[in-house]
Design a protein around this motif. Sequence first.
Motif, mmCIF file in Angstrom:
data_model
loop_
_atom_site.group_PDB
_atom_site.id
_atom_site.type_symbol
_atom_site.label_atom_id
_atom_site.label_comp_id
_atom_site.label_asym_id
_atom_site.label_seq_id
_atom_site.Cartn_x
_atom_site.Cartn_y
_atom_site.Cartn_z
ATOM 1 N N UNK A 21 -2.506 -21.992 10.372
ATOM 2 C CA UNK A 21 -1.838 -21.429 9.197
ATOM 3 C C UNK A 21 -1.575 -19.940 9.377
ATOM 4 N N UNK A 22 -0.524 -19.468 8.717
ATOM 5 C CA UNK A 22 -0.208 -18.039 8.771
ATOM 6 C C UNK A 22 -0.320 -17.427 7.374
ATOM 7 N N UNK A 23 -1.549 -17.154 6.916
ATOM 8 C CA UNK A 23 -1.644 -16.420 5.655
ATOM 9 C C UNK A 23 -1.048 -15.036 5.848
ATOM 10 N N UNK A 24 -0.083 -14.690 5.003
ATOM 11 C CA UNK A 24 0.686 -13.456 5.222
ATOM 12 C C UNK A 24 0.556 -12.561 4.000
ATOM 13 N N UNK A 25 0.041 -11.373 4.208
ATOM 14 C CA UNK A 25 -0.203 -10.471 3.086
ATOM 15 C C UNK A 25 0.918 -9.443 2.971
ATOM 16 N N UNK A 26 1.481 -9.353 1.779
ATOM 17 C CA UNK A 26 2.514 -8.345 1.512
ATOM 18 C C UNK A 26 1.827 -7.185 0.815
ATOM 19 N N UNK A 27 1.879 -6.034 1.451
ATOM 20 C CA UNK A 27 1.109 -4.905 0.929
ATOM 21 C C UNK A 27 1.828 -3.598 1.293
ATOM 22 N N UNK A 28 1.099 -2.502 1.199
ATOM 23 C CA UNK A 28 1.682 -1.204 1.534
ATOM 24 C C UNK A 28 0.590 -0.374 2.209
ATOM 25 N N UNK A 29 0.821 -0.069 3.478
ATOM 26 C CA UNK A 29 -0.197 0.610 4.271
ATOM 27 C C UNK A 29 -0.606 1.963 3.667
ATOM 28 N N UNK A 30 0.279 2.532 2.820
ATOM 29 C CA UNK A 30 -0.036 3.848 2.232
ATOM 30 C C UNK A 30 -1.051 3.739 1.097
ATOM 31 N N UNK A 31 -1.241 2.508 0.602
ATOM 32 C CA UNK A 31 -2.204 2.305 -0.471
ATOM 33 C C UNK A 31 -3.565 1.957 0.153
ATOM 34 N N UNK A 32 -4.343 3.010 0.440
ATOM 35 C CA UNK A 32 -5.594 2.844 1.208
ATOM 36 C C UNK A 32 -6.572 1.889 0.523
ATOM 37 N N UNK A 33 -6.633 1.988 -0.803
ATOM 38 C CA UNK A 33 -7.599 1.157 -1.547
ATOM 39 C C UNK A 33 -7.192 -0.324 -1.414
ATOM 40 N N UNK A 34 -5.888 -0.592 -1.529
ATOM 41 C CA UNK A 34 -5.443 -1.992 -1.412
ATOM 42 C C UNK A 34 -5.655 -2.509 0.012
ATOM 43 N N UNK A 45 -5.141 -9.717 -3.905
ATOM 44 C CA UNK A 45 -4.099 -9.372 -2.923
ATOM 45 C C UNK A 45 -3.055 -10.487 -2.893
ATOM 46 N N UNK A 46 -1.853 -10.115 -2.445
ATOM 47 C CA UNK A 46 -0.707 -11.019 -2.478
ATOM 48 C C UNK A 46 -0.575 -11.726 -1.121
ATOM 49 N N UNK A 47 -1.077 -12.969 -1.043
ATOM 50 C CA UNK A 47 -1.013 -13.691 0.241
ATOM 51 C C UNK A 47 -0.155 -14.946 0.091
ATOM 52 N N UNK A 48 0.893 -15.050 0.909
ATOM 53 C CA UNK A 48 1.704 -16.274 0.986
ATOM 54 C C UNK A 48 1.253 -17.005 2.243
ATOM 55 N N UNK A 49 1.401 -18.335 2.235
ATOM 56 C CA UNK A 49 0.954 -19.078 3.420
ATOM 57 C C UNK A 49 2.035 -20.034 3.901
ATOM 58 N N UNK A 50 2.261 -20.000 5.197
ATOM 59 C CA UNK A 50 3.124 -20.994 5.842
ATOM 60 C C UNK A 50 2.502 -21.241 7.215
#
Length: 470
Positions: free
Chosen positions: A378-391, A365-370
């Motif tokens: 810390x704020x690990x922030x995941x960029x994703x798509x809620x429509x992709x159930x598996x992800x 998964x794509x996690x950026x942290x600031x």
Amino acid sequence: MLSQTFKERLHQIVGKENVDDSKAGRLVYSYDATPQFQSMPDIIASPRNTKEVSDIVKLCSEFKVPIVPRGSGTNLCAGTCPTEGGLVLLFKHMNQILEIDEENLTITVQPGIITLDMIHAVEEKGLFYPPDPSSMKISTIGGNINENSGGLRGLKYGVTRDYVLALEIVLPNGDIIRTGGKLAKDVAGYDLTRLFVGSEGTLGIITEATLKLIPMPETKKTMLALFQDLEAAARSVSKIIANKIIPTTLEFLDQPTLIAVEEFAKIGLPTNVKAVLLIEQDGSPGVVNRDMDKMAAICLEENAEAVQVANSEEEADALRTARRVALSALARLKPTTILEDATVPRSEIAKMVRAINEIAEKYHVNISTFGHAGDGNLHPTCLTDVRNKEEIERVEQAFAEIFEKAIELGGTITGEHGVGVMKAPYLEWKLGKEGIAAMKAIKTSFDPLNIMNPGKVFAKDSRKRVVVTR
Ligand SMILES: Cc1cc2nc3c(=O)[nH]c(=O)nc-3n(C[C@H](O)[C@H](O)[C@H](O)COP(=O)(O)OP(=O)(O)OC[C@H]3O[C@@H](n4cnc5c(N)ncnc54)[C@H](O)[C@@H]3O)c2cc1C
């Protein structure tokens, strides 16, 4: 479904113009800044004073209608999502500064005032209100108090809790109480002021707050330390604190966040480094210069590629703004942005950063942290798509593992964003069954009918996050 009698009595309390049960109106308040959660309220009311709030609460208590107090809805834990329907209570008419008391160094406000408006008003008097959540341009003081919000200046100056001196509260039975006062000392009975700070609208409604102010620091300096190694940046954070320096601000941004922020804000941030620390110190010029020199030396010892000191207030402000827009900048990149706020003791920050990256890799998964590295927040922030159930399933697993790791390192599941609905399934991991029972006992004694922001803080089903659509 609300009865006609309920609606008519609500109109009598606040006036028809301050009630909205249109579908469009209800849709607007069916969600907040938290992705994945949406649920329709039945009605929205905007009281004009404490008496009206009390009358609304009495009415809701009589008809057992849930009440969801709402500031600007910027919370990130689905804290204002009306998961059980009911009445959304707005404070748009209750947004005034009632007094700035320069003798006692306090400000008294209504809950709907925008945080930054209040900060500007006190700064005009040469005074300082330190809690500065990145959302302060839109968040309200009522929301800040109920989430116990932090900000960039939290490391040195503390969080909202440290500035709340007194509250006026409407209890779930409609009683109006006052806690605390303009007092440096007050041990008369239980500390109800502290109990209500961070209570997420689940114990009562705050209708007035008196906050502590402090003198404006004499001077301030800002710098960026650039690193090619994430862990070296994290180690510098621990080392600065271990060297007994408490800077005003000690923020961390990783490379993906830097790139997103630079594309968004275009202020000339370095994007070819793996991480930066944004460091600020304030106080008397001698102390500021000494601390900045020491912190620069520590970063360079930890192999910082460079340390850049801002040459003007404009430049410093641009750097602060860059940090504050991190979430908005990342949110542009993918349809869904899930931001968390796992927090560890400062000494564990390097281990936590490493763990976040390993977990992201493990679950693809794509996690950026600031985040507020100096606070261990810390704020690990995941960029994703809620429509992709598996992800999304993998994202949930990754965050569960991040929370587990934070707790294992002596940390917590949330440092400043609150529990709400979103983090409720994990609260037991932090508190244990007995801790949850103690908190539930407090909730039940204040709100036996469970009308005050129900469904928040306490999970129906632990270890499982629920996506609600009503
Ligand atoms: C871009 C962005 C940046 C952010 N940055 C930060 C940050 O740096 N630090 C941080 O701590 N948070 C941050 N947040 C989270 C959020 O802004 C804070 O939690 C903020 O305090 C919420 O204020 P609000 O007015 O939007 O409250 P809301 O979201 O409307 O409400 C928050 C909670 O308070 C309750 N509530 C509101 N008013 C009252 C009242 N008068 N009486 C009783 N209960 C009430 C609500 O029921 C809810 O539980 C950020 C959010 C965003 C979107």
